[in-house]
Design a protein around this motif. Structure first.
Motif, PDB file in Angstrom:
ATOM      1  N   SER A 251       1.196  -1.639   0.040  1.00  0.00           N
ATOM      2  CA  SER A 251      -0.259   0.201  -0.162  1.00  0.00           C
ATOM      3  C   SER A 251       0.595   1.267  -0.106  1.00  0.00           C
ATOM      4  N   ILE A 252       1.640   1.427   0.677  1.00  0.00           N
ATOM      5  CA  ILE A 252       2.989   2.486   1.009  1.00  0.00           C
ATOM      6  C   ILE A 252       3.872   2.728  -0.771  1.00  0.00           C
ATOM      7  N   ARG A 253       3.662   1.460  -1.303  1.00  0.00           N
ATOM      8  CA  ARG A 253       4.471   1.862  -2.338  1.00  0.00           C
ATOM      9  C   ARG A 253       3.583   2.224  -3.669  1.00  0.00           C
ATOM     10  N   MET A 254       2.094   1.692  -2.974  1.00  0.00           N
ATOM     11  CA  MET A 254       1.310   2.059  -4.255  1.00  0.00           C
ATOM     12  C   MET A 254       0.414   3.586  -4.151  1.00  0.00           C
ATOM     13  N   GLY A 255       0.760   4.134  -2.819  1.00  0.00           N
ATOM     14  CA  GLY A 255       0.899   5.353  -2.449  1.00  0.00           C
ATOM     15  C   GLY A 255       2.380   5.883  -3.093  1.00  0.00           C
ATOM     16  N   CYS A 256       3.400   5.854  -3.093  1.00  0.00           N
ATOM     17  CA  CYS A 256       4.379   5.866  -3.333  1.00  0.00           C
ATOM     18  C   CYS A 256       4.346   6.639  -4.773  1.00  0.00           C
ATOM     19  N   PHE A 257       3.955   5.668  -6.034  1.00  0.00           N
ATOM     20  CA  PHE A 257       3.492   5.656  -7.353  1.00  0.00           C
ATOM     21  C   PHE A 257       2.167   7.091  -7.080  1.00  0.00           C
ATOM     22  N   TRP A 258       1.495   7.645  -6.237  1.00  0.00           N
ATOM     23  CA  TRP A 258       1.218   8.826  -7.171  1.00  0.00           C
ATOM     24  C   TRP A 258       2.088  10.334  -6.645  1.00  0.00           C
ATOM     25  N   ALA A 259       2.849   9.455  -5.674  1.00  0.00           N
ATOM     26  CA  ALA A 259       4.674  10.692  -6.083  1.00  0.00           C
ATOM     27  C   ALA A 259       4.539  11.044  -6.949  1.00  0.00           C
ATOM     28  N   LEU A 260       4.686   9.974  -7.033  1.00  0.00           N
ATOM     29  CA  LEU A 260       5.637  10.153  -9.014  1.00  0.00           C
ATOM     30  C   LEU A 260       4.904  10.960 -10.217  1.00  0.00           C
ATOM     31  N   ILE A 261       3.637  10.422 -10.037  1.00  0.00           N
ATOM     32  CA  ILE A 261       2.887  11.046 -10.755  1.00  0.00           C
ATOM     33  C   ILE A 261       2.677  12.801 -11.316  1.00  0.00           C
ATOM     34  N   SER A 262       2.858  12.510  -9.659  1.00  0.00           N
ATOM     35  CA  SER A 262       2.410  13.639  -8.613  1.00  0.00           C
ATOM     36  C   SER A 262       3.860  15.071  -9.412  1.00  0.00           C
ATOM     37  N   ALA A 263       4.680  14.184  -9.573  1.00  0.00           N
ATOM     38  CA  ALA A 263       6.219  14.687  -9.990  1.00  0.00           C
ATOM     39  C   ALA A 263       6.356  14.998 -10.746  1.00  0.00           C
ATOM     40  N   ILE A 264       5.880  14.115 -11.892  1.00  0.00           N
ATOM     41  CA  ILE A 264       5.311  13.823 -13.781  1.00  0.00           C
ATOM     42  C   ILE A 264       4.557  15.150 -14.075  1.00  0.00           C
ATOM     43  N   LEU A 265       3.240  15.145 -12.912  1.00  0.00           N
ATOM     44  CA  LEU A 265       2.479  15.883 -13.855  1.00  0.00           C
ATOM     45  C   LEU A 265       3.046  17.905 -13.186  1.00  0.00           C
ATOM     46  N   ILE A 266       3.867  18.358 -12.234  1.00  0.00           N
ATOM     47  CA  ILE A 266       4.537  18.453 -11.793  1.00  0.00           C
ATOM     48  C   ILE A 266       5.518  19.482 -13.145  1.00  0.00           C
ATOM     49  N   GLY A 267       6.012  18.553 -13.369  1.00  0.00           N
ATOM     50  CA  GLY A 267       6.933  18.719 -14.474  1.00  0.00           C
ATOM     51  C   GLY A 267       6.477  18.906 -15.800  1.00  0.00           C
ATOM     52  N   ALA A 268       5.021  18.486 -15.929  1.00  0.00           N
ATOM     53  CA  ALA A 268       4.496  19.135 -16.984  1.00  0.00           C
ATOM     54  C   ALA A 268       4.065  20.298 -17.419  1.00  0.00           C
ATOM     55  N   ILE A 269       3.360  20.779 -15.787  1.00  0.00           N
ATOM     56  CA  ILE A 269       2.892  21.793 -15.607  1.00  0.00           C
ATOM     57  C   ILE A 269       4.037  22.744 -15.855  1.00  0.00           C
ATOM     58  N   TYR A 270       5.179  22.226 -15.314  1.00  0.00           N
ATOM     59  CA  TYR A 270       6.883  23.829 -15.762  1.00  0.00           C
ATOM     60  C   TYR A 270       6.383  24.000 -17.175  1.00  0.00           C
ATOM     61  N   VAL A 271       6.755  22.910 -18.085  1.00  0.00           N
ATOM     62  CA  VAL A 271       6.687  22.475 -19.217  1.00  0.00           C
ATOM     63  C   VAL A 271       5.465  23.465 -20.389  1.00  0.00           C
ATOM     64  N   CYS A 272       4.306  23.159 -19.138  1.00  0.00           N
ATOM     65  CA  CYS A 272       2.950  23.649 -20.535  1.00  0.00           C
ATOM     66  C   CYS A 272       2.787  25.065 -20.101  1.00  0.00           C
ATOM     67  N   LYS A 273       3.736  25.799 -19.004  1.00  0.00           N
ATOM     68  CA  LYS A 273       3.391  26.987 -18.466  1.00  0.00           C
ATOM     69  C   LYS A 273       5.143  27.637 -19.282  1.00  0.00           C
ATOM     70  N   LYS A 274       5.608  26.923 -19.260  1.00  0.00           N
ATOM     71  CA  LYS A 274       7.140  27.584 -20.343  1.00  0.00           C
ATOM     72  C   LYS A 274       6.516  27.826 -21.491  1.00  0.00           C
ATOM     73  N   ASN A 275       5.572  27.037 -22.028  1.00  0.00           N
ATOM     74  CA  ASN A 275       5.593  27.172 -23.462  1.00  0.00           C
ATOM     75  C   ASN A 275       4.173  27.627 -23.811  1.00  0.00           C
ATOM     76  N   GLY A 276       3.923  28.065 -22.511  1.00  0.00           N
ATOM     77  CA  GLY A 276       2.074  28.707 -23.101  1.00  0.00           C
ATOM     78  C   GLY A 276       1.268  28.759 -23.167  1.00  0.00           C
ATOM     79  N   TYR A 277       1.702  27.026 -23.353  1.00  0.00           N
ATOM     80  CA  TYR A 277       0.055  26.114 -23.478  1.00  0.00           C
ATOM     81  C   TYR A 277      -1.120  26.029 -22.952  1.00  0.00           C
ATOM     82  N   LYS A 278      -1.819  26.493 -24.250  1.00  0.00           N
ATOM     83  CA  LYS A 278      -3.458  26.591 -24.335  1.00  0.00           C
ATOM     84  C   LYS A 278      -4.397  25.687 -24.726  1.00  0.00           C
ATOM     85  N   ARG A 279      -5.548  25.259 -24.304  1.00  0.00           N
ATOM     86  CA  ARG A 279      -6.213  24.550 -25.001  1.00  0.00           C
ATOM     87  C   ARG A 279      -7.048  24.654 -25.946  1.00  0.00           C
ATOM     88  N   SER A 280      -7.531  25.916 -26.192  1.00  0.00           N
ATOM     89  CA  SER A 280      -8.031  26.509 -27.400  1.00  0.00           C
ATOM     90  C   SER A 280      -6.838  26.654 -28.726  1.00  0.00           C
TER      91      SER A 280
END
Lengths: 289, 229
Positions: A251-280
């Motif tokens: 269970s702890i390992r599975m929980g840590c999997f979500w920490a990894l996902i969160s880290a990836i998402l934070i990285g993705a947020i940084y990239v999207c923000k830097k490149n100014g990605y907009k949905r439209s």
């Protein structure tokens, strides 16, 4: 309330609900992979000296039934083979998981016991009457019953029907939760023009999922309060404690999997923000830098 | 302003998930409180105060009694010596607290409090509902007919059993023997108000004599030994 505040409010609620759903998903997955399935049970048996302790317990029980009938307790020594016991216990566990009956082949045990008894009778120069031979057969059947009763994990056999029903329900819930989660993620993404803003709310969900999935197992694992479980005999207790330990670590390992996902998402947020990605975007409209 | 907005956004990655976590736990607790309460009740029933100890501790509190007033020939008179209850170490379940012997039939065995299988393999066991020697009540002791109580097959009326405890030595003279069915409650009366040693074992004594539905009871009345008060 302005559109901005309304969007924040709705996104927060959706993110909260998404966090709850992902946490439920995690726990269902934990129970499915580390609950009462045959591989986990067999692993608990092999890793905890289960069979060795079981043999000792069976010898004690056999000696207790041997004493009153006048035979020396030495006649039961050596009748149980460790490899045979391991094989029979594993087979019994697998049968219990599939809700089937299992009866071990006790021919070898009977032969060894009879050999020991005959050796004793020869040594003492004793002859058994027909009546005594009849009671000897009763005794042999008793020893065989002791073996069959002890190799079965009774609690597991009784719990399996309920567990299997729970898994059927859990599977439906699992699929339902995945669908709902996808809907919520799509709703959050559609609510925000800027992708990084949508991803931010999803990241809040995944971080909260990590926290909710990890806090409870860590508290339980560190406190080890489940070691006070009042179950016996010792070999079954050790197997159960091992299973609970493995479940919490998983269970702890599975929980840590979500920490990894969160880290990836934070990285993705940084990239999207830097490149100014907009949905439209996709070539239409201005890209704000 | 830009820096504080950035810090606020970074802090949001901490406080928002924390708020979700706390709210989540509160919501689950409120929504599932009845189930949680049932779960807690069930858990408290199957949890012990401490981690279970599976080691088989058949310890001994028996100490050879000092100033033994043992007569070789029983006089039939009860001595006036009294022992205070505070001077007696009461045996707990599984403790060896006395020795029983009968010279004529060659019986010698340790007496344990309790009568489960682990005890009767190493000695003779006293039924928990009976009393210790000197208390003026029934002392009910059982053992296997193939081991420690095997000599009982030769017991006769008039044989003397000696029970040695840490607080005194007791003598009991056999008054009668009788065979009852294993589940016959008429064999003894736990409420009786006079001291009597009752030994019981499986019957008959021969090898492989079936499921042994009978029990041999040996009744012995107190001859001597200190009284507990």
């Amino acid at each position: 309330m302005s559109n901005k505040h309304l969007r924040f409010f709705l996104s927060s609620i959706l993110a909260f609900v998404l966090g709850i759903l992902l946490t439920c998903l995690t726990y269902i997955g934990d129970l499915y992979f580390r609950g009462l399935n045959s591989s986990v049970l067999v692993s608990a048996i092999t890793k905890t000296n289960y069979s060795v302790e079981l043999i000792d317990a069976m010898y004690a029980e056999c000696e207790s039934v041997t004493l009153p009938i006048g035979l020396p307790i030495e006649v039961v020594h050596g009748i149980f083979d460790l490899e045979d016991v391991k094989r029979d216990v594993s087979a019994s566990v697998k049968a219990s998981v599939e809700e089937k009956e299992f009866n071990a082949d006790t021919t070898l045990i009977r032969e060894k016991l009879l050999d020991n008894i005959n050796a004793y009778l020869q040594e003492e120069n004793l002859q058994l009457s027909d009546e005594q031979n009849e009671y000897l057969e009763e005794y042999l059947l008793l020893i065989e019953d002791i073996y069959n009763d002890n190799i079965e994990m009774v609690i597991i056999s009784r719990a399996m029907p309920y567990w299997n029903s729970f898994l059927d329900v859990a599977l439906v819930a699992f699929i339902g939760i995945i669908i709902l989660s996808i809907i919520i993620i799509v709703a959050i993404v559609k609510m925000h023009s800027w992708r990084h803003r949508a991803l931010r709310y999803i990241t809040y969900s995944t971080i909260s999922t990590f926290l909710m999935s990890v806090i409870l197992p860590i508290v339980l694992y560190v406190s080890h309060f489940y070691e006070k479980l009042s179950i016996s005999p010792k070999y079954f207790y050790m197997a159960m404690i091992y299973m609970i330990d493995e479940f919490l670590i998983f269970s702890i390992r599975m929980g840590c999997f979500w920490a990894l996902i969160s880290a990836i998402l934070i990285g993705a947020i940084y990239v999207c923000k830097k490149n100014g990605y907009k949905r439209s975007c996709k070539g239409k409209g201005k890209v704000r830098r | 302003m830009i820096i504080s907005r950035r810090i606020r956004r970074l802090m949001a990655y901490i406080y928002m998930p924390l708020i979700f976590t706390i709210l989540g736990y509160v919501l689950v607790y409120i929504a599932f409180k009845p189930i949680i309460n049932i779960g807690v009740s069930i858990t408290s029933m199957i949890m012990a105060q401490e981690i279970p100890d599976f080691t088989l501790d058949l310890e001994s509190i028996y100490v050879e009694p000092q100033d033994m007033e043992q007569d070789d020939e029983p006089t039939g008179e009860v001595p006036v010596k009294k022992v205070g209850l505070d001077d007696v170490v009461w045996p707990s379940y599984g403790q060896h607290y006395a020795q029983i012997s009968c010279e004529r039939i060659g019986l010698e065995a340790p007496i344990y409090m309790g009568d489960d299988d682990s005890i009767t393999r190493v000695g003779v066991g006293q039924y928990l509902g009976s009393f210790v020697p000197g208390y003026g009540k029934i002392i009910l002791i059982g053992g296997h007919c193939t081991t420690f109580f095997k000599p009982l097959k030769n017991v006769k009326v008039g044989d003397v059993f000696v029970v040695k405890t840490s607080y005194g030595v007791y003598q009991y003279s056999v008054s009668k023997t009788k065979v009852f069915k294993a589940d016959d409650m008429k064999a003894y009366d736990l409420e009786q108000d006079y001291e009597q040693l009752i030994l019981y074992t499986c019957y008959p004594f021969r090898l492989l004599s079936g499921s042994r539905q009978q029990r041999l009871f040996v009744y012995a009345d107190k001859i001597s030994g200190p009284q507990l008060h």
